[in-house]
Design a protein around this motif. Structure first.
Motif, PDB file in Angstrom:
ATOM      1  N   TRP A  13       0.937  -1.166   0.046  1.00  0.00           N
ATOM      2  CA  TRP A  13      -0.043   0.169   0.049  1.00  0.00           C
ATOM      3  C   TRP A  13       1.070   1.083   0.091  1.00  0.00           C
ATOM      4  O   TRP A  13       0.562   2.228  -0.808  1.00  0.00           O
ATOM      5  N   GLN A  14       1.794   1.489   0.887  1.00  0.00           N
ATOM      6  CA  GLN A  14       2.527   2.577   1.113  1.00  0.00           C
ATOM      7  C   GLN A  14       3.386   3.171  -0.009  1.00  0.00           C
ATOM      8  O   GLN A  14       3.954   2.479  -0.469  1.00  0.00           O
ATOM      9  N   ARG A  15       3.178   4.397  -0.081  1.00  0.00           N
ATOM     10  CA  ARG A  15       4.051   4.909  -1.297  1.00  0.00           C
ATOM     11  C   ARG A  15       5.543   4.702  -1.234  1.00  0.00           C
ATOM     12  O   ARG A  15       6.050   4.812  -0.059  1.00  0.00           O
ATOM     13  N   GLN A  16       6.039   4.458  -2.313  1.00  0.00           N
ATOM     14  CA  GLN A  16       7.519   4.022  -2.311  1.00  0.00           C
ATOM     15  C   GLN A  16       8.308   4.726  -3.324  1.00  0.00           C
ATOM     16  O   GLN A  16       7.873   5.332  -4.441  1.00  0.00           O
ATOM     17  N   SER A  21       3.506   1.417  -6.066  1.00  0.00           N
ATOM     18  CA  SER A  21       2.644   1.036  -4.830  1.00  0.00           C
ATOM     19  C   SER A  21       1.053   1.385  -5.223  1.00  0.00           C
ATOM     20  O   SER A  21       0.662   2.200  -6.122  1.00  0.00           O
ATOM     21  N   GLN A  23      -0.837   3.118  -2.857  1.00  0.00           N
ATOM     22  CA  GLN A  23      -1.237   4.487  -2.683  1.00  0.00           C
ATOM     23  C   GLN A  23      -0.657   5.593  -3.672  1.00  0.00           C
ATOM     24  O   GLN A  23      -1.334   6.544  -3.849  1.00  0.00           O
ATOM     25  N   THR A  41      -5.249   8.487   3.401  1.00  0.00           N
ATOM     26  CA  THR A  41      -4.970   7.556   4.517  1.00  0.00           C
ATOM     27  C   THR A  41      -5.725   6.617   4.521  1.00  0.00           C
ATOM     28  O   THR A  41      -6.919   6.584   4.122  1.00  0.00           O
ATOM     29  N   ARG A  45      -2.223  -0.688   6.232  1.00  0.00           N
ATOM     30  CA  ARG A  45      -1.418  -0.784   5.131  1.00  0.00           C
ATOM     31  C   ARG A  45      -1.207  -2.405   4.924  1.00  0.00           C
ATOM     32  O   ARG A  45      -1.071  -3.133   5.813  1.00  0.00           O
TER      33      ARG A  45
END
Length: 262
Positions: A13-16, A21, A23, A41, A45
């Motif tokens: 999920w989390q931005r990379q 990702s 997100q 939000t 995650r």
């Protein structure tokens, strides 16, 4: 927003910075439709390779769009493996993570001698025969409020290892073994580590009492494997009824008879 995604090829999920990702892809699509930068939000995650049928996320924006415009516009900018299922305006006091009081995951295991081809990366594969009833009985050890230190990732950043599991069930459906777990919240790798323990019990390498000893040890080093990410699905989030968010269905996978709503 309600979101589903196929975790294959995504870094969670989390931005990379170093790869795609969920997100990151969603924020880019939303920012285009809103014509302003949007930050999301989420309710929980997920790791690289993990799927979702009912992820929930919120964002703040000054943009005014119809519900269907958000959904159609965002989906037109997303890759095939990510889709917006619904979008609803909510009060300012809604928060996708902090207003959630429960989450449900499903872990799907193809239990057969030959590895799956069409479902590769969408189910876990275990060649040893599994006793689902034995796994279910052992899994009841984890129901209730416990210290899950033995069943979280070494790098888990949660301040407390205490979580409350409301229910956990293991059942066989043909050549598939399905683990469903409902808790107030989860630690990093908690479901996959529980699955790893139950796999060892289910194929007879460990006795059912091993689950209780692992839980009591509060030490990740005495636990089992972290089961593969591809079998894990985030399938539901519990919110207070006043938010009246759309209900979600569980994962529908080919070859699993009777698979439907959670």
């Amino acid at each position: 927003m309600g979101i589903e995604y196929d975790g294959r090829g995504l870094l969670g999920w989390q931005r990379q910075k170093d790869g795609p990702s969920v997100q990151g892809q969603l924020e880019a699509a939303l920012s285009f439709v809103a014509n302003q930068r949007v930050e999301l939000t989420c309710a929980g995650r997920t790791d690289a390779g993990v799927h979702a049928t009912a992820q929930v996320a919120h964002f703040d924006t000054l943009a005014v769009r119809e519900r269907h415009s958000w959904v159609l516009g965002v989906n037109s900018r997303l890759p095939d493996g990510i889709a917006l299922r619904w979008a609803e305006p909510v009060d300012d006091d809604f928060h996708a993570r902090f207003k959630a009081f429960g989450r449900r995951y499903r872990y799907v295991i193809a239990n057969r001698p030959v590895r799956p081809a069409l479902e590769a990366g969408r189910v876990a594969w275990w060649r040893r025969p599994l006793d689902a009833a034995r796994m279910h009985d052992a899994a009841q050890t984890f129901v209730g409020e416990h210290d899950f230190s033995s069943l979280r990732a070494a790098g888990c950043q949660a301040k407390s290892p205490i979580r409350e599991v409301h229910s956990i069930a293991v059942q066989r459906r043909g050549s598939y073994v399905i683990l469903d777990i409902h808790a107030n919240a989860f630690l990093h790798h908690m479901v996959r580590n529980i699955a790893g323990v139950l796999l060892a019990i289910g194929d007879g390498r460990e006795a059912p009492g091993w689950a209780a000893r692992i839980l009591a040890a509060r030490d990740r080093r005495v636990s089992g494997i972290t089961a593969p990410a591809g079998g894990l699905y985030f399938v539901h989030v519990d919110y207070p009824p006043e938010f009246a968010l759309p209900s979600a269905e569980g994962p529908v996978l080919e070859g699993i008879p009777g698979n439907g709503a959670i």
